[in-house]
Motif scaffolding. Structure first.
Motif, short mmCIF file in Angstrom:
data_model
loop_
_atom_site.label_atom_id
_atom_site.label_comp_id
_atom_site.label_asym_id
_atom_site.label_seq_id
_atom_site.Cartn_x
_atom_site.Cartn_y
_atom_site.Cartn_z
N VAL A 136 0.53 11.89 -0.19
CA VAL A 136 0.80 10.45 -0.08
C VAL A 136 1.09 9.95 -1.49
O VAL A 136 0.33 10.24 -2.42
CB VAL A 136 -0.38 9.66 0.51
CG1 VAL A 136 -0.08 8.15 0.48
CG2 VAL A 136 -0.70 10.10 1.92
N GLU A 137 2.19 9.23 -1.64
CA GLU A 137 2.51 8.59 -2.92
C GLU A 137 2.92 7.15 -2.65
O GLU A 137 3.73 6.90 -1.76
CB GLU A 137 3.64 9.33 -3.65
CG GLU A 137 3.93 8.75 -5.04
CD GLU A 137 5.06 9.48 -5.76
OE1 GLU A 137 4.88 9.80 -6.95
OE2 GLU A 137 6.12 9.72 -5.14
N VAL A 138 2.35 6.23 -3.43
CA VAL A 138 2.69 4.81 -3.29
C VAL A 138 3.14 4.30 -4.65
O VAL A 138 2.43 4.43 -5.65
CB VAL A 138 1.48 3.97 -2.80
CG1 VAL A 138 1.94 2.55 -2.45
CG2 VAL A 138 0.80 4.63 -1.61
N THR A 139 4.35 3.73 -4.69
CA THR A 139 4.92 3.15 -5.90
C THR A 139 5.33 1.71 -5.58
O THR A 139 5.24 1.28 -4.43
CB THR A 139 6.16 3.95 -6.35
OG1 THR A 139 7.25 3.67 -5.46
CG2 THR A 139 5.89 5.44 -6.38
N PRO A 140 5.79 0.95 -6.56
CA PRO A 140 6.26 -0.40 -6.24
C PRO A 140 7.42 -0.43 -5.24
O PRO A 140 7.64 -1.44 -4.59
CB PRO A 140 6.70 -0.94 -7.61
CG PRO A 140 5.89 -0.19 -8.59
CD PRO A 140 5.76 1.19 -8.02
N ASP A 141 8.14 0.69 -5.12
CA ASP A 141 9.34 0.71 -4.28
C ASP A 141 9.20 1.50 -2.99
O ASP A 141 9.93 1.25 -2.03
CB ASP A 141 10.52 1.29 -5.08
CG ASP A 141 10.77 0.54 -6.37
OD1 ASP A 141 10.79 -0.69 -6.33
OD2 ASP A 141 10.91 1.21 -7.41
N SER A 166 9.64 0.76 5.72
CA SER A 166 10.41 0.01 6.72
C SER A 166 9.50 -0.45 7.85
O SER A 166 8.43 0.12 8.08
CB SER A 166 11.55 0.87 7.26
OG SER A 166 11.04 2.05 7.83
N PRO A 167 9.90 -1.50 8.59
CA PRO A 167 9.07 -2.01 9.69
C PRO A 167 8.75 -0.93 10.72
O PRO A 167 9.58 -0.08 11.03
CB PRO A 167 9.93 -3.12 10.30
CG PRO A 167 10.83 -3.56 9.19
CD PRO A 167 11.12 -2.31 8.40
N TYR A 214 -5.77 8.24 4.11
CA TYR A 214 -4.57 7.77 3.41
C TYR A 214 -3.28 8.19 4.11
O TYR A 214 -2.41 7.35 4.34
CB TYR A 214 -4.63 8.21 1.94
CG TYR A 214 -6.00 7.96 1.38
CD1 TYR A 214 -6.44 6.65 1.14
CD2 TYR A 214 -6.90 9.00 1.18
CE1 TYR A 214 -7.73 6.41 0.70
CE2 TYR A 214 -8.19 8.76 0.74
CZ TYR A 214 -8.61 7.46 0.51
OH TYR A 214 -9.89 7.22 0.09
N PRO A 215 -3.11 9.45 4.53
CA PRO A 215 -1.95 9.78 5.36
C PRO A 215 -1.96 9.02 6.69
O PRO A 215 -0.91 8.61 7.18
CB PRO A 215 -2.08 11.29 5.59
CG PRO A 215 -2.89 11.78 4.44
CD PRO A 215 -3.86 10.66 4.13
N LEU A 216 -3.14 8.83 7.26
CA LEU A 216 -3.23 8.14 8.55
C LEU A 216 -2.81 6.68 8.43
O LEU A 216 -2.18 6.13 9.34
CB LEU A 216 -4.66 8.24 9.10
CG LEU A 216 -5.12 9.66 9.45
CD1 LEU A 216 -6.61 9.67 9.79
CD2 LEU A 216 -4.31 10.22 10.61
N MET A 217 -3.14 6.03 7.31
CA MET A 217 -2.68 4.66 7.10
C MET A 217 -1.21 4.61 6.70
O MET A 217 -0.47 3.73 7.12
CB MET A 217 -3.54 3.96 6.05
CG MET A 217 -4.86 3.42 6.58
SD MET A 217 -5.71 2.33 5.40
CE MET A 217 -4.58 0.94 5.30
N ALA A 218 -0.78 5.57 5.88
CA ALA A 218 0.61 5.57 5.43
C ALA A 218 1.58 5.72 6.60
O ALA A 218 2.65 5.11 6.63
CB ALA A 218 0.84 6.68 4.41
N THR A 219 1.20 6.54 7.59
CA THR A 219 2.07 6.77 8.74
C THR A 219 1.87 5.75 9.85
O THR A 219 2.63 5.73 10.81
CB THR A 219 1.84 8.18 9.31
OG1 THR A 219 0.46 8.32 9.69
CG2 THR A 219 2.20 9.25 8.28
N GLY A 220 0.82 4.92 9.73
CA GLY A 220 0.57 3.90 10.74
C GLY A 220 -0.27 4.37 11.91
O GLY A 220 -0.48 3.63 12.87
N ARG A 245 2.82 -2.77 2.27
CA ARG A 245 3.42 -3.05 3.57
C ARG A 245 3.20 -4.50 4.01
O ARG A 245 3.35 -4.83 5.18
CB ARG A 245 2.88 -2.09 4.63
CG ARG A 245 3.36 -0.63 4.41
CD ARG A 245 3.09 0.22 5.64
NE ARG A 245 3.62 -0.42 6.83
CZ ARG A 245 4.90 -0.35 7.21
NH1 ARG A 245 5.77 0.34 6.49
NH2 ARG A 245 5.31 -0.96 8.31
N GLY A 246 2.82 -5.35 3.07
CA GLY A 246 2.68 -6.77 3.37
C GLY A 246 1.32 -7.21 3.81
O GLY A 246 1.12 -8.38 4.16
#
Length: 293
Positions: A136-141, A166-167, A214-220, A245-246
């Motif tokens: 899992v990697e989270v950046t500003p983009d 993306s939504p 973290y993967p579970l949240m990243a993938t929804g 993700r807002g």
């Protein structure tokens, strides 16, 4: 940019070390908070943090302008600016109890960069989640999550993973709970009684959750978490995913966004923690329900 370049190979090496050491009896004493999840400690925790800190010390000199916040005490910390507003937080083995007891494969190696308000960069590797490990990697983009492939460099693998910002067509209903001591399961069943968008939430303790949050949240697959006194070394990655993700992470007693200014030192465990109970999700409706609970 310096962290995005330096960290991926080091985290991959750290994951390999952790995976190998797990085959041996490496439990050690060192923490006495009374919480089994918190007090679990192994030589892998100490060795992996030593490796990560040394690699950061020897990488781009700009990284020495940050301070280091390590869950453990190992590492050559003196080369870093302990008065810097930017901090690199390290959890060398998140999920140590599961790792030590060999009761699951959701443990992970975690590093994130933050200021006093919010995370800026997060990197996680769950070495045994899936056949080749899961990133899992989270950046500003971007938010990326997916399998490792040691035939390519770690940076190449991360660059080629699809962006998950993306939504979503739908969000899962899992809510991770921890920190309520012997009441974790009771609190999880209380979450089971909540409903959002016509769907029942599903509370899950660390023993009930398959894999790393973290993967579970990243993938929804999971909608978020509800944690009592989360520490600053691992939880902020969930907050980072939610905010990217807002969503948000808030204190349930007042609904205010969590920051790094209001922390307390858990001297029994040697950890910095957020006070109180924190609700985290990319969905404001989920946060509202968890706060009402």
């Amino acid at each position: 940019a310096a962290l995005q370049t330096a960290l991926p190979p080091v985290i991959r090496w750290s994951g390999a070390v952790a995976k190998r050491l797990r085959q041996f009896n490496i439990a050690v004493d060192g923490k006495a908070s009374g919480n089994a999840n918190t007090d679990a400690l192994t030589l892998a925790d100490l060795s992996v943090q030593e490796l990560i800190v040394a690699a950061l010390r020897d990488a781009d000199p700009v990284l020495r302008s940050c301070r280091i916040e390590g869950e453990e005490t190992t590492g050559d910390m003196k080369w870093f600016d302990q008065n810097s507003p930017l901090a690199i937080a390290i959890d060398p083995i998140d999920g140590t109890k599961q790792y030590r007891d060999k009761t699951g494969n959701g443990y992970s190696v975690i590093v994130h960069l933050h200021d006093e308000n919010t995370p800026f960069y997060s990197l996680v590797l769950a070495p045994e989640m899936g056949p080749t490990g899961t990133w899992v990697e989270v950046t500003p983009d971007r938010i990326v999550c997916g399998p490792d492939d040691v035939a390519r460099t770690a940076r190449q693998v991360l660059d080629d993973l699809p962006d998950l910002k993306s939504p979503r067509a739908s969000l899962g209903t899992g809510i991770y709970l921890i920190g309520f001591q012997h009441r974790d399961a009771q609190r999880a069943r209380e979450v089971d009684g909540l409903s959002v968008h016509g769907r029942s939430l599903q509370g899950r303790t660390s023993d009930e959750m398959q894999g790393s949050i973290y993967p579970l949240m990243a993938t929804g697959e999971y909608a978020g978490s509800l944690i009592h006194s989360p520490n600053i070394y691992d939880f902020p990655v969930s907050m980072h995913i939610a905010r990217a993700r807002g969503g948000d992470a808030v204190w349930v007693h007042n609904g205010e966004s969590v920051n790094y200014r209001n922390l307390w030192m858990d001297t029994r465990a040697g950890m910095l923690r957020y006070p109180g109970i924190v609700a985290c999700s990319e969905d404001a409706s989920v946060i509202a329900e968890l706060c009402r609970l």
